[in-house]
Design a protein around this motif. Structure first.
Motif, PDB file in Angstrom:
ATOM      1  N   LYS A 201      33.790  65.136  73.825  1.00 57.59           N
ATOM      2  CA  LYS A 201      32.520  64.422  73.772  1.00 57.59           C
ATOM      3  C   LYS A 201      31.357  65.404  73.874  1.00 57.59           C
ATOM      4  CE  LYS A 201      33.436  59.916  73.620  1.00 57.59           C
ATOM      5  NZ  LYS A 201      32.860  59.001  72.608  1.00 57.59           N
ATOM      6  N   ILE A 248      27.018  61.074  74.709  1.00 63.56           N
ATOM      7  CA  ILE A 248      26.728  60.585  76.047  1.00 63.56           C
ATOM      8  C   ILE A 248      25.320  61.067  76.399  1.00 63.56           C
ATOM      9  CG2 ILE A 248      27.410  60.568  78.472  1.00 63.56           C
ATOM     10  CD1 ILE A 248      29.477  59.323  76.548  1.00 63.56           C
ATOM     11  N   CYS A 259      23.661  57.879  82.953  1.00 70.07           N
ATOM     12  CA  CYS A 259      24.197  58.156  81.620  1.00 70.07           C
ATOM     13  C   CYS A 259      24.299  56.863  80.819  1.00 70.07           C
ATOM     14  CB  CYS A 259      25.595  58.773  81.713  1.00 70.07           C
ATOM     15  SG  CYS A 259      25.685  60.323  82.613  1.00 70.07           S
ATOM     16  N   THR A 261      25.344  55.175  76.497  1.00 68.19           N
ATOM     17  CA  THR A 261      25.606  55.290  75.068  1.00 68.19           C
ATOM     18  C   THR A 261      24.688  54.316  74.344  1.00 68.19           C
ATOM     19  OG1 THR A 261      27.388  53.655  75.255  1.00 68.19           O
ATOM     20  CG2 THR A 261      28.009  55.975  75.373  1.00 68.19           C
ATOM     21  N   PHE A 280      32.114  58.428  84.243  1.00 67.79           N
ATOM     22  CA  PHE A 280      32.513  58.892  82.908  1.00 67.79           C
ATOM     23  C   PHE A 280      33.638  59.894  82.998  1.00 67.79           C
ATOM     24  CE2 PHE A 280      31.858  62.549  79.995  1.00 67.79           C
ATOM     25  CZ  PHE A 280      32.366  61.961  78.838  1.00 67.79           C
ATOM     26  N   LYS A 284      37.690  59.583  81.717  1.00 68.58           N
ATOM     27  CA  LYS A 284      38.299  60.505  80.755  1.00 68.58           C
ATOM     28  C   LYS A 284      39.694  60.892  81.186  1.00 68.58           C
ATOM     29  CE  LYS A 284      36.780  62.294  77.646  1.00 68.58           C
ATOM     30  NZ  LYS A 284      36.866  61.953  76.218  1.00 68.58           N
TER      31      LYS A 284
END
Length: 286
Positions: A201, A248, A259, A261, A280, A284
């Protein structure tokens, strides 16, 4: 690579100045103002541990200017730059690189501090290389009347004397393949926007290109911007890129959202999901 949110405290700015031509009846729903028309904003930095390098992006406002200056900004909160670093197991001496997106006081003020007897300022991060944009450094060194109050020489000029200042430009590699930079000129000349590759990302530290979730709509441009039409064009181009590449977004000034999107809507590109940086990273590896 590991990433850490570094909270340096909150301050207040006039809501009208922060949202420009957008009426208060609209922006007040996004970030409610107090009785003095002031809204609370974060000063959220980002720390990146990558190999042997510990890289800090922006530094908050610091404390050098004292009460007569900061009484206009109502600093509050329990967080500080040093405390936040310590909470993650680091000290200022551990930082190897400091990236200053631009030199306004709320981004660069923590780069230097007074020595113990307050006779002079010294580097907060004595072992670090400090990175700025060459064109922006010149711009800040000879400020225009509009920005003069935000460029305080004691926040950045002494760095030149230490030999620890370097410039990020198209001709200079930061020396880390996980970092790249955009340069934008709407908010101020030569502001750098770091992009960090992390586990497939890209995380983008937005500085004052998009200071909060509430600034995502194109017309929501700060009154502080020296070239508001350029800000709109830069934001439009970036948001299209962010949507296409599923970036992001990391918000420096949003008091609530770290954060997020974006998604396409009938009204244009808007916020989709919001989350903390920690959430986040946990997702992951879940």
């Amino acid at each position: 690579m590991k990433l850490y949110t570094i909270n340096t405290g909150y301050f207040k700015l006039d809501g009208g100045a922060m949202f420009g031509v957008v009426p208060k009846t609209i922006w007040n729903k996004l970030n409610p103002a107090d009785e003095n028309n002031l809204c609370t904003w974060a000063m959220r930095c980002l720390l990146v541990k990558d190999g042997k390098r510990l890289i800090l992006i922006d530094t908050g406002c610091g404390y050098k200017q004292g009460h007569n200056f900061f009484k206009y900004y109502y600093l509050h909160g329990e967080d500080s730059l040093e405390r936040s670093l310590s909470q993650h197991g680091f000290s200022t001496d551990d930082v190897t690189d400091v990236i200053l997106t631009h030199l306004h006081f709320d981004h660069a003020g923590g780069a230097l501090k007074y020595n113990e007897d307050k006779s002079k300022v010294e580097l907060t991060f004595k072992n670090a290389t400090y990175w700025s944009h060459k064109g922006h450094w010149f711009w800040a060194s000879y400020p225009n009347a509009r920005e003069g109050a935000s460029f305080l020489k004691e926040n950045f000029k002494p760095i030149e004397e230490t030999g620890q200042l370097r410039f990020i430009s198209k001709d200079l590699d930061f020396g880390n393949k996980n970092f790249s930079f955009m340069v934008v000129n709407g908010h101020t000349e030569g502001m750098i926007i770091p992009k960090i590759k992390y586990d497939g990302k890209t995380i983008v530290y937005l500085a004052d290109l998009i200071p909060s979730v509430g600034h995502i709509p194109l017309a929501y441009v700060m009154g502080y911007d020296v070239r508001p039409l350029d800000s709109m064009k830069e934001k439009d181009a970036f948001l299209k890129e962010a949507l296409e590449n599923e970036y992001i977004l990391y918000f420096e000034h949003d008091p609530v959202n770290e954060c997020g999107t974006v998604k396409q809507t009938e009204k244009g590109i808007r916020i989709d999901k919001t989350f903390t940086l920690e959430a986040f990273m946990k997702a992951k590896y879940a």
